[in-house]
Design a protein around this motif. Structure first.
Motif, PDB file in Angstrom:
ATOM      1  N   GLN A  26       0.826  -1.197   0.000  1.00 14.11           N
ATOM      2  CA  GLN A  26       0.000   0.000   0.000  1.00 14.11           C
ATOM      3  C   GLN A  26       0.867   1.257   0.000  1.00 14.11           C
ATOM      4  N   GLN A  27       1.930   1.238   0.825  1.00 14.13           N
ATOM      5  CA  GLN A  27       2.823   2.399   0.893  1.00 14.13           C
ATOM      6  C   GLN A  27       3.530   2.621  -0.447  1.00 14.13           C
ATOM      7  N   PHE A  28       3.968   1.523  -1.058  1.00 16.73           N
ATOM      8  CA  PHE A  28       4.638   1.663  -2.346  1.00 16.73           C
ATOM      9  C   PHE A  28       3.697   2.259  -3.398  1.00 16.73           C
ATOM     10  N   ALA A  29       2.441   1.755  -3.411  1.00 16.16           N
ATOM     11  CA  ALA A  29       1.484   2.261  -4.391  1.00 16.16           C
ATOM     12  C   ALA A  29       1.266   3.759  -4.216  1.00 16.16           C
ATOM     13  N   GLU A  30       1.211   4.201  -2.959  1.00 13.98           N
ATOM     14  CA  GLU A  30       1.004   5.623  -2.691  1.00 13.98           C
ATOM     15  C   GLU A  30       2.236   6.446  -3.084  1.00 13.98           C
ATOM     16  N   LEU A  31       3.438   5.928  -2.773  1.00 15.13           N
ATOM     17  CA  LEU A  31       4.666   6.647  -3.112  1.00 15.13           C
ATOM     18  C   LEU A  31       4.896   6.699  -4.620  1.00 15.13           C
ATOM     19  N   TYR A  32       4.453   5.646  -5.312  1.00 19.68           N
ATOM     20  CA  TYR A  32       4.723   5.556  -6.747  1.00 19.68           C
ATOM     21  C   TYR A  32       3.743   6.372  -7.576  1.00 19.68           C
ATOM     22  N   GLN A  33       2.576   6.678  -7.026  1.00 16.56           N
ATOM     23  CA  GLN A  33       1.541   7.364  -7.806  1.00 16.56           C
ATOM     24  C   GLN A  33       2.005   8.715  -8.346  1.00 16.56           C
ATOM     25  N   PRO A  34       2.728   9.549  -7.554  1.00 12.18           N
ATOM     26  CA  PRO A  34       3.199  10.827  -8.116  1.00 12.18           C
ATOM     27  C   PRO A  34       4.104  10.646  -9.329  1.00 12.18           C
ATOM     28  N   ILE A  35       4.931   9.575  -9.311  1.00 11.47           N
ATOM     29  CA  ILE A  35       5.805   9.299 -10.455  1.00 11.47           C
ATOM     30  C   ILE A  35       4.965   8.967 -11.680  1.00 11.47           C
ATOM     31  N   MET A  36       3.924   8.183 -11.487  1.00  9.68           N
ATOM     32  CA  MET A  36       3.059   7.827 -12.610  1.00  9.68           C
ATOM     33  C   MET A  36       2.360   9.065 -13.170  1.00  9.68           C
ATOM     34  N   ASP A  37       1.935   9.953 -12.274  1.00  7.60           N
ATOM     35  CA  ASP A  37       1.292  11.187 -12.723  1.00  7.60           C
ATOM     36  C   ASP A  37       2.278  12.045 -13.509  1.00  7.60           C
ATOM     37  N   LEU A  38       3.540  12.097 -13.041  1.00  8.19           N
ATOM     38  CA  LEU A  38       4.568  12.905 -13.697  1.00  8.19           C
ATOM     39  C   LEU A  38       4.829  12.422 -15.116  1.00  8.19           C
ATOM     40  N   VAL A  39       5.099  11.103 -15.272  1.00  5.57           N
ATOM     41  CA  VAL A  39       5.450  10.601 -16.607  1.00  5.57           C
ATOM     42  C   VAL A  39       4.278  10.761 -17.574  1.00  5.57           C
ATOM     43  N   ALA A  40       3.069  10.689 -17.071  1.00  2.79           N
ATOM     44  CA  ALA A  40       1.909  10.877 -17.941  1.00  2.79           C
ATOM     45  C   ALA A  40       1.819  12.313 -18.416  1.00  2.79           C
ATOM     46  N   THR A  41       2.260  13.256 -17.538  1.00  2.00           N
ATOM     47  CA  THR A  41       2.249  14.668 -17.925  1.00  2.00           C
ATOM     48  C   THR A  41       3.295  14.947 -18.983  1.00  2.00           C
ATOM     49  N   VAL A  42       4.477  14.334 -18.793  1.00  3.85           N
ATOM     50  CA  VAL A  42       5.564  14.540 -19.764  1.00  3.85           C
ATOM     51  C   VAL A  42       5.176  13.983 -21.127  1.00  3.85           C
ATOM     52  N   GLU A  43       4.646  12.779 -21.127  1.00  2.56           N
ATOM     53  CA  GLU A  43       4.222  12.157 -22.397  1.00  2.56           C
ATOM     54  C   GLU A  43       3.152  11.119 -22.085  1.00  2.56           C
TER      55      GLU A  43
END
Length: 549
Positions: A441-458
């Protein structure tokens, strides 16, 4: 000996309705019930009145003597056959010949036959003989050729004999090589744990193998060894001498085959009207009789089910055919070429034997429900149908383990896997499951901002980030599994005890009697366990008993 009664599922709704007497219309399909003392007495009198319409008692006794002299030659059996020759009725049960008798349910059926015969004798005040009908005419080799043994590691081991090359014929006509039989016994000796009874057990089975040409003969020797002293008479449905006695009824079956088919269809329709599904298929055009081919080239010896088409009798594909007159000639001159199916066997059994009662399993009771109209069409009456008794044998060590882990029989049958997992989780002082779930659960929460970032970039990177996340989650789950396995290894001894309970009581997720072979308990206890079962009081409703050894 401690005995506990439990109720296992019947598996057949119509059987449950019959045994528990919940629907009178179901009971009427059979015409009697084992719980009614008057039905036993009425049937006994009917047998006396109808003796002229069956095989003569003298002819039957002669045939039984010839067979049992070879396989089952005890003084008790000789006296039993003499009684049959003098008109004594029988309680009969049967089973296809299996390797070393097959699963324990075969033993339970024989015990039920013996107990029911004693019960009937007390009720009717006359001698009643237990008889076991070996269904050697059946050709289901894959069902008969193997057995399951529990080894030293409490694992189920399958021992089987491959079918020799050739056409599909009956088990009694499938000739085995001595080498194959002795190899099977050797593997049994290697599989069973060492015990004080093992040497004599292996020696006995080896001696029977050397005297036998097929599984049915090996089965007969073994059953005679187990039950001869109880006066259990044996017969093989594929015995040529018995077939000669059956010829007249085969002739009637062929002459009145359309009437017979209509009777079975009527039975099936009636069962459907009552809201049940027929246990056996009533196939339009089926003659319900098999023929062993001996004049059709490559099919010589094959057991072929006959169908009626265009006034002739053919095999299923219609590639070979016989005229009705030819089958009638075979019934007169070579009845050993004919064979019954599951629907006509009850009629033949009642013609050959003075059957007071038939001991049947749940599935058998369900398909016998189809045969009432056929009995009536041939001026016969169905015998009393007695559900066989069944048992689960529990060794003292297994009982001790069950008490240790507070397991009941019902727990083992219905919830063992869940109980075992819950027990193991209860030993987890590290709280492994919860801590890994927390990390996920902690990993999923920590990783979500990274997923949002890469989606913004491309935007196209979104799928890649999801894949990357899943790979990491899979690695965490893999480590979680390995950690739980490492933790479980710390409790190997306890888990082995739990697994022993399951393998002993409910092996492979099935009732013990449908899986384990008689040799497992003979090797452990000698004959004592069988003698105990023979002392269990008869139950006309065939309840399941837990026997604590």
């Amino acid at each position: 000996m401690e005995i506990e009664s439990v109720q296992l599922p019947f598996g057949q709704p119509i059987t449950e309705a019959y045994v528990r007497r919940t629907r009178p219309e179901v009971e009427s399909l059979f015409g009697s019930h084992p719980a009614e003392d008057t039905d036993w007495k009425r049937r006994a009198q009917w047998l006396k009145d109808q003796s002229a319409n069956r095989v003569s008692a003298e002819q039957l006794a002669t045939t039984l003597t010839r067979y049992n002299q070879r396989f089952n030659d005890s003084d008790e059996v000789k006296l039993a056959i003499e009684a049959i020759g003098n008109g004594a009725p029988v309680v009969v049960g049967g089973q296809q010949a299996g390797l070393w008798t097959g699963p324990l349910l075969v033993i339970h059926k024989a015990i039920s036959v013996i107990a029911a015969a004693r019960h009937a004798a007390e009720l009717t005040g006359q001698i009643v003989i237990p008889l076991f009908w070996i269904a050697g005419e059946d050709h289901d080799w894959d069902e008969a050729n193997h057995t399951l043994i529990v080894n030293q590691e409490n694992q189920l081991v399958k021992i089987a004999i491959e079918r020799p090359k050739g056409n599909r014929t009956s088990v009694s006509r499938t000739k085995l090589q001595q080498e194959a039989m002795l190899e099977a016994v050797k593997k049994l000796g290697e599989t069973l744990p060492d015990s004080e009874y093992k040497r004599d057990l292996i020696a006995s089975l080896t001696s029977f193998a050397k005297l036998s040409d097929n599984l049915s003969e090996w089965f007969a020797y073994t059953m005679g060894w187990l039950f001869g002293k109880q006066g259990l008479v044996l017969m093989d449905s594929d015995d040529p001498a018995l077939r000669k006695l059956e010829g007249p009824l085969f002739k009637r079956m062929i002459e009145r085959n359309d009437e017979l088919e209509e009777a079975y269809q009527c039975g099936a329709d009636h069962i459907r009207e009552l809201g049940f599904v027929p246990q056996a298929d009533v196939v339009t055009g089926s003659a319900n009789v098999f023929l062993f081919q001996d004049d059709q080239g490559s099919a010589v010896g094959e057991r072929t089910l006959l169908y009626k088409r265009d006034g002739r009798f053919e095999n299923r594909k219609g590639t070979v055919a016989w005229e009705k007159e030819e089958l009638l000639r075979i019934a007169n001159e070579s009845p050993e070429r004919l064979s019954n199916n599951v629907l006509t066997r009850p009629l033949m059994q009642d013609y050959v034997l003075p059957v007071l009662a038939a001991v049947l399993g749940p599935g058998e009771i369900a398909y016998w429900a189809l045969t009432g109209a056929a009995f009536r069409s041939f001026d016969m009456q169905m015998p009393i149908i007695v559900p066989r008794m069944s048992f689960t044998l529990v060794e003292a060590a297994v009982t001790k383990h069950m008490m240790k882990y507070e397991l009941t029989f019902e727990n083992v049958v219905n919830r063992f896997a869940e109980y075992k997992e819950a027990w193991l989780n209860g030993q987890d002082r590290y709280n492994i499951e919860a801590r890994f779930d927390e990390v996920k659960q902690q990993f999923a929460e920590l990783y979500q901002p990274i997923m949002d970032l890469v989606a913004t970039v491309e935007g196209g990177l979104s799928a890649l980030s999801e894949t990357n996340k899943q790979k990491i989650m899979d690695q965490i789950a893999f480590l979680q599994t390995r950690t739980k396995e490492a933790h479980a290894r710390q409790f190997d001894a306890s888990l082995r005890q739990l697994d022993r309970i399951a393998v002993s009581i409910w092996p492979d997720g099935k009732p013990q009697e449908r899986v384990v072979n008689v040799t497992v308990f003979w090797n452990r206890f000698g004959r004592s366990w069988l003698d105990r079962l023979l002392e269990v009081p008869f139950d006309c409703l065939g309840s399941h008993r837990i026997i604590y050894l």
